[in-house]
Design a protein around this motif. Structure first.
Motif, PDB file in Angstrom:
ATOM      1  N   ASP A 514       0.875  -1.258   0.090  1.00  0.00           N
ATOM      2  CA  ASP A 514      -0.623  -0.317   0.037  1.00  0.00           C
ATOM      3  C   ASP A 514       0.783   1.203  -0.050  1.00  0.00           C
ATOM      4  O   ASP A 514      -0.048   2.566   0.243  1.00  0.00           O
ATOM      5  N   GLN A 515       1.927   1.068  -0.559  1.00  0.00           N
ATOM      6  CA  GLN A 515       2.945   2.268  -0.379  1.00  0.00           C
ATOM      7  C   GLN A 515       3.447   2.742  -1.836  1.00  0.00           C
ATOM      8  O   GLN A 515       4.056   1.448  -2.285  1.00  0.00           O
ATOM      9  N   TRP A 516       2.789   3.992  -1.988  1.00  0.00           N
ATOM     10  CA  TRP A 516       3.458   4.324  -3.872  1.00  0.00           C
ATOM     11  C   TRP A 516       4.367   5.481  -3.785  1.00  0.00           C
ATOM     12  O   TRP A 516       3.975   6.822  -2.346  1.00  0.00           O
ATOM     13  N   PHE A 517       5.466   5.340  -4.374  1.00  0.00           N
ATOM     14  CA  PHE A 517       6.142   6.918  -4.767  1.00  0.00           C
ATOM     15  C   PHE A 517       6.435   7.021  -6.360  1.00  0.00           C
ATOM     16  O   PHE A 517       6.052   6.583  -6.909  1.00  0.00           O
ATOM     17  N   LYS A 518       6.540   8.249  -5.928  1.00  0.00           N
ATOM     18  CA  LYS A 518       6.949   9.043  -7.819  1.00  0.00           C
ATOM     19  C   LYS A 518       7.807   8.961  -8.244  1.00  0.00           C
ATOM     20  O   LYS A 518       8.726   9.802  -7.193  1.00  0.00           O
TER      21      LYS A 518
END
Length: 537
Positions: A514-518
């Motif tokens: 559940d962890q997104w990064f750009k």
């Protein structure tokens, strides 16, 4: 422009050994070990294995170390080194590097041998080191006994001049096994939980070397592909190239850099040089297409690592390299004669699926937002927005070829009009969906900005060839296991901002569930699920 998905069931595979696979499922070595161990487990096998560990592997006492130094030589060439292995079925020592132990195993049909340096058990049928719970327990017990014996000679308050004299050959430190009390402390420590859930190992920016964002965004997606990460971090590549021009070696080094824990942005100049060397059409500092780079990179990686695994291929591309194991699927094309209804079927390998969008010059199949395709994968319809499922439905719909494209029917033995339909015969482990936003035609060159809704989880069952056959036979219901095998979860999205002439690429990658990064070249920022799903793709 490119959406990459990973099967929900395979994303947590942490084993560093990728066993025999088909295109959809990965089989990893289970705790029960390989099946060839059973042939060794007869009579007094435990006592025999203990003797080998005591005398020829761990060598706890000075006497056993002297005996090992005198007796452990290759029975073919007399060498002490070259990764000496001992046969578990008879008294034979052989070099692993020169394959003397391999010749013995082939001639005598003795499938198992033990590494006399580290104590690992090698299976010549599986062609890899194996894990067996019972053997592992014996190895640990004998290793601890050897350490205790060595501790009598070198007390901790009077250490030897050379630390290597104190330790046994092989591992120098025993692994830490927490007690019940320590496990309770770890379980109830909120700071520890925070460190675990917010771990950022593997996150690292990439310096833009001059319009190289197209490369950086794909590299970020590849380095966060779990099975590819496991392959490179387990040092599985066996390079046979003479020069420093192997792209697989550079990717292996790149994975080491990403997962080293360093926080400063990495400068991928060696990777860029190799890309220019092996993909001449991408050379130079002009802006390039990210999807084109992905395909070129997979092609070069495939060519440079296809000898890493000598096992028989089991995918449509007739190759068992790591690239084809992960990315290759099978696309089935059924051409049906309109006169005799005979069907001609061909299956072609694919690395990605290119999908047409509404707004392009090609006729797009009108789909109702309220139809079955809109609710299948839980995709949202904002003002009747097109979904990824809509694009896949159009991709797999029957297409009438018309009178200008008649084919010679094997049943009619004459040229007839026909229909063509594409379906998925075999799904890849990682599915890459390419949204065709850059349109090039004789009259038009533009970027299509149509919004396409895509889900966090995608079910590919309706687009399988088996589903088509079941519908034709009136048997649409499938088992739960088959249904779940076709489900994917999103882990990377590549985006393009700008026009056809100039623009910039960025990537959303999933670090944890559940962890997104750009990832914007050297800058990495936290992102939300909404940021990802609202992006252009």
């Amino acid at each position: 422009r490119t959406v990459l998905c990973l099967p929900r069931e395979e994303e947590h595979v942490s084993s560093l050994k990728i066993r025999k696979t088909n295109v959809v499922n990965v089989t990893v070595m289970s705790p029960a070990g390989c099946p060839h161990v059973n042939g060794f487990k007869v009579d007094n096998w435990k006592q025999n294995l203990r003797v080998i560990y005591q005398c020829f592997v761990w060598s706890g006492s000075a006497e056993t170390r002297k005996r090992k130094a005198k007796s452990c030589v290759c029975h073919m060439c007399g060498a002490h080194l070259n990764r000496l292995h001992s046969c578990l079925y008879c008294v034979f020592f052989g070099c692993f590097t020169k394959k003397h132990i391999h010749e013995h195993a082939k001639n005598k049909r003795h499938n198992l041998a033990i590494d006399l340096l580290y104590g690992g058990i090698y299976c010549f049928v599986c062609q890899d080191y194996i894990y067996d719970k019972d053997m592992e327990q014996i190895a640990k017990e004998e290793q601890r006994k050897a350490w205790k014996l060595q501790g009598k000679f070198f007390p901790l308050f009077n250490p030897p001049v050379f630390p290597s004299d104190f330790y046994s050959v092989g591992e120098k430190y025993s692994s830490w096994e927490p007690t019940k009390r320590e496990l309770e402390l770890l379980r109830h420590n909120p700071k520890r939980r925070k460190m675990t859930t917010n771990c950022t190992i593997g996150l690292r920016g990439l310096i833009n070397l001059g319009n190289t964002c197209f490369m950086n965004c794909i590299v970020q997606a590849l380095t966060h592909t779990p099975l590819l990460r496991d392959f490179f971090l387990s040092d599985r590549h066996k390079c046979e190239m003479q020069s420093n021009s192997c792209l697989v070696c550079e990717m292996s080094q790149l994975f080491q850099e990403f997962y080293s824990g360093h926080r400063s942005p990495h400068i991928p100049f060696r990777l860029l040089h190799l890309v220019w060397t092996h993909a001449r059409h991408l050379a130079g500092y002009e802006q390039q297409d990210a999807h084109e780079f992905l395909i070129a990179a997979l092609d070069v990686l495939h060519r440079h690592c296809k000898d890493d695994n000598g096992k028989k291929a089991n995918n449509p591309n007739n190759c068992n390299c790591i690239i084809d194991q992960i990315f290759t699927g099978g696309l089935q094309s059924d051409v049906t004669c309109q006169v005799c209804h005979g069907v001609s079927t061909t299956i072609d390998p694919f690395w990605d699926i290119s999908l047409d969008l509404p707004g392009s010059s090609t006729p797009f199949w009108p789909l109702s937002p309220g139809g079955d395709g809109s609710t299948l994968n839980g995709e949202s319809h904002l003002s009747g927005a097109t979904t990824l499922t809509d694009c896949l439905r159009r991709f797999t719909r029957p297409e009438h070829l018309g009178s200008g494209a008649k084919i010679k029917c094997s049943g009619c033995h004459s040229y007839q009009e026909s229909t063509k339909q594409l379906t998925m015969k075999k799904l890849p482990i990682v599915a890459c969906f390419h949204l065709k936003r850059f349109e090039h035609s004789a009259k038009l060159r533009r970027k299509i900005i149509t919004y396409v809704s895509f889900p966090l989880e995608l079910d590919m069952t309706p687009f399988m060839a088996s589903s088509k056959e079941n519908r034709m036979n009136g048997q649409y219901q499938q088992s739960v296991d088959v249904f779940n095998d076709n489900k994917y979860s999103l882990f990377a999205v590549v985006n393009h901002q700008g026009t056809l002439e100039s623009g910039h690429y960025t990537t959303f990658i999933r670090q944890h569930m559940d962890q997104w990064f750009k990832c914007d070249d050297a800058i990495i920022t936290k992102a939300s699920n909404k940021d990802v799903l609202d992006s252009e793709g």
